[in-house]
Design an enzyme around this catalytic site. Sequence first.
Site, PDB file in Angstrom:
ATOM      1  N   TYR A  95      71.083  -8.124-109.329  1.00  0.00           N
ATOM      2  CA  TYR A  95      70.165  -7.770-108.257  1.00  0.00           C
ATOM      3  C   TYR A  95      69.233  -6.643-108.673  1.00  0.00           C
ATOM      4  O   TYR A  95      69.427  -6.007-109.712  1.00  0.00           O
ATOM      5  CB  TYR A  95      70.939  -7.401-106.987  1.00  0.00           C
ATOM      6  CG  TYR A  95      71.562  -6.006-106.969  1.00  0.00           C
ATOM      7  CD1 TYR A  95      72.661  -5.697-107.763  1.00  0.00           C
ATOM      8  CD2 TYR A  95      71.043  -5.006-106.151  1.00  0.00           C
ATOM      9  CE1 TYR A  95      73.228  -4.431-107.730  1.00  0.00           C
ATOM     10  CE2 TYR A  95      71.614  -3.738-106.111  1.00  0.00           C
ATOM     11  CZ  TYR A  95      72.705  -3.458-106.906  1.00  0.00           C
ATOM     12  OH  TYR A  95      73.260  -2.194-106.877  1.00  0.00           O
ATOM     13  N   LYS A  97      73.108  -4.895-113.917  1.00  0.00           N
ATOM     14  CA  LYS A  97      73.065  -4.611-112.479  1.00  0.00           C
ATOM     15  C   LYS A  97      73.643  -5.787-111.695  1.00  0.00           C
ATOM     16  O   LYS A  97      72.910  -6.577-111.094  1.00  0.00           O
ATOM     17  CB  LYS A  97      71.626  -4.284-112.042  1.00  0.00           C
ATOM     18  CG  LYS A  97      71.565  -3.552-110.701  1.00  0.00           C
ATOM     19  CD  LYS A  97      70.189  -2.952-110.499  1.00  0.00           C
ATOM     20  CE  LYS A  97      69.967  -2.410-109.106  1.00  0.00           C
ATOM     21  NZ  LYS A  97      70.847  -1.317-108.712  1.00  0.00           N
ATOM     22  N   GLU A 124      78.037   8.420-112.998  1.00  0.00           N
ATOM     23  CA  GLU A 124      76.889   8.359-112.085  1.00  0.00           C
ATOM     24  C   GLU A 124      77.394   8.374-110.649  1.00  0.00           C
ATOM     25  O   GLU A 124      78.598   8.399-110.405  1.00  0.00           O
ATOM     26  CB  GLU A 124      76.045   7.112-112.369  1.00  0.00           C
ATOM     27  CG  GLU A 124      76.836   5.818-112.296  1.00  0.00           C
ATOM     28  CD  GLU A 124      76.070   4.596-112.806  1.00  0.00           C
ATOM     29  OE1 GLU A 124      74.833   4.581-112.774  1.00  0.00           O
ATOM     30  OE2 GLU A 124      76.753   3.637-113.219  1.00  0.00           O
ATOM     31  N   LEU A 127      74.202   2.594-115.192  1.00  0.00           N
ATOM     32  CA  LEU A 127      73.012   1.784-114.983  1.00  0.00           C
ATOM     33  C   LEU A 127      71.791   2.544-115.517  1.00  0.00           C
ATOM     34  O   LEU A 127      71.682   3.754-115.314  1.00  0.00           O
ATOM     35  CB  LEU A 127      72.813   1.500-113.486  1.00  0.00           C
ATOM     36  CG  LEU A 127      71.661   0.525-113.235  1.00  0.00           C
ATOM     37  CD1 LEU A 127      72.054  -0.889-113.652  1.00  0.00           C
ATOM     38  CD2 LEU A 127      71.233   0.546-111.781  1.00  0.00           C
TER      39      LEU A 127
HETATM   40  N1  PDD Z   1      71.223   1.362-106.782  1.00  0.00           N
HETATM   41  N2  PDD Z   1      73.313   3.789-110.739  1.00  0.00           N
HETATM   42  C1  PDD Z   1      73.836   2.877-109.886  1.00  0.00           C
HETATM   43  C2  PDD Z   1      75.287   2.572-109.969  1.00  0.00           C
HETATM   44  C3  PDD Z   1      72.997   2.226-108.952  1.00  0.00           C
HETATM   45  O1  PDD Z   1      73.516   1.308-108.122  1.00  0.00           O
HETATM   46  C4  PDD Z   1      71.622   2.573-108.899  1.00  0.00           C
HETATM   47  C5  PDD Z   1      70.674   1.918-107.929  1.00  0.00           C
HETATM   48  C6  PDD Z   1      71.136   3.548-109.792  1.00  0.00           C
HETATM   49  C7  PDD Z   1      69.690   3.966-109.810  1.00  0.00           C
HETATM   50  O2  PDD Z   1      68.857   2.959-110.349  1.00  0.00           O
HETATM   51  P1  PDD Z   1      67.332   2.815-109.884  1.00  0.00           P
HETATM   52  O3  PDD Z   1      66.697   4.140-110.121  1.00  0.00           O
HETATM   53  O4  PDD Z   1      66.796   1.762-110.763  1.00  0.00           O
HETATM   54  O5  PDD Z   1      67.360   2.451-108.415  1.00  0.00           O
HETATM   55  C8  PDD Z   1      72.007   4.123-110.699  1.00  0.00           C
HETATM   56  C9  PDD Z   1      70.388   0.654-105.843  1.00  0.00           C
HETATM   57  C10 PDD Z   1      69.302   1.487-105.264  1.00  0.00           C
HETATM   58  C11 PDD Z   1      71.271   0.001-104.772  1.00  0.00           C
HETATM   59  O6  PDD Z   1      72.307  -0.511-105.174  1.00  0.00           O
HETATM   60  O7  PDD Z   1      70.920  -0.019-103.602  1.00  0.00           O
END
Ligand code: PDD
Length: 284
Positions: A33, A148, A180, A204
Site C-alpha cells: 500500500y 510497505k 521506527e 520503511l
Molecule cells: N505510514 N514507517 C512506518 C512503519 C510507516 O507505516 C510509515 C507510513 C512511515 C513513514 O513513511 P512515509 O513518510 O512515506 O509516509 C514510516 C503511513 C502514513 C500509514 O500507514 O498510514
Amino acid sequence: MDRIVYVNGDYVPESEARVSVFDRGFLFADAVYEVTSVLDGKLIDFAGHARRLQRSLGELEMPAPVDEETLLQIHRELVVRNGIEDGLIYLQVTRGAADRDFAYPEDATPTLVLFTQAKPGMADSPASRKGARVISIPDIRWGRRDIKTVQLLYPSMGKMMAKKAGCDDAWMVEDGAVTEGTSNNAYIVKGRKIFTRNLSHDILHGITRAAVLRLAREAQMEVEERTFTIDEAKAADEAFTTSASAFVMPVVEIDGVQLGDGTPGPIARRLREVYLDESRKTAI
Ligand code: PDD
C-alpha cells in the site's frame, strides 16, 4: 458519508465497492500500500510514493496493475470526485483473488483499490502544536519492514498499547535501538544535530523522511543517519517523527520522560514549517 472509491477500474460509492473473499490481501496480507497526502487539493510527493510502490511490488514479484500515469489520474480523479482539499489518499494493490494456497497463483489479476480520507486543516493540527507522547515497545515485526505491506496488526496493537498508557504513539525498539514509530520514522536531536536510523530492511524508507533530510541538509542542519538507542532518545534535547499522514510531528515525551521543556522543540517546529512550505510549492 458515501465516498466515491476506486476498485479495479471503476469509481463507485463506497457502499457498493466489493473485493472477493478469496482476495489474497484478505487471506494472506499479500498486498502492498501507499498513503499520499493532499494539501490544497494537490498531491504531495506523488512521484516518491509511486517509486516506492514499484519497489514494494518488485520485492514481492507482484505485477503493477496500472502504469504510473494512470495511477496519477486515478488519484486526481478521486480528489475531485470527493472534493478533497486536505486529506489522504490510500492505495492498496493485492496479488488478487485465487483459491487459497500458500504458493503464489500463476494467473491472478492484481486488485487495485484507492480511497480518500478528508482531513480538513491537517497541516495545522492541534496534535502537532502539542507534540506527541510516546511509549517504547519491542519491535517484533518481520524482517522486511522496507516493503510497505498491509501486515499492520502489530503496529495497530502498538498504537493501542500507547492509548492504554494514556499516550499517543509507540516507538519500536530492537536490540536496544529504536527502529521506527508504529506508522512513522523516528528522529532525535542532540546538540542541534539530527539523528535518524539508517536505511535497511529494518525500517520503511519513508518518503517524508527523504524530503525532510534533504531540506534539513539544505538548511545547513547537521544530520547523521545511524541507529540510536532508546536511552539516547530519552536523553535527547528533542525528538520528532515523519510520515505522509502527520508530516513532521514533534515528540515531547518518551516512556514518561519529558524532553526539554516538554513542548515541541525548535528544530522539529522549523522542519515542519519548511517541509509544509516546500510540499505546497511542489505539489501536483
Ligand atoms: N505510514 N514507517 C512506518 C512503519 C510507516 O507505516 C510509515 C507510513 C512511515 C513513514 O513513511 P512515509 O513518510 O512515506 O509516509 C514510516 C503511513 C502514513 C500509514 O500507514 O498510514
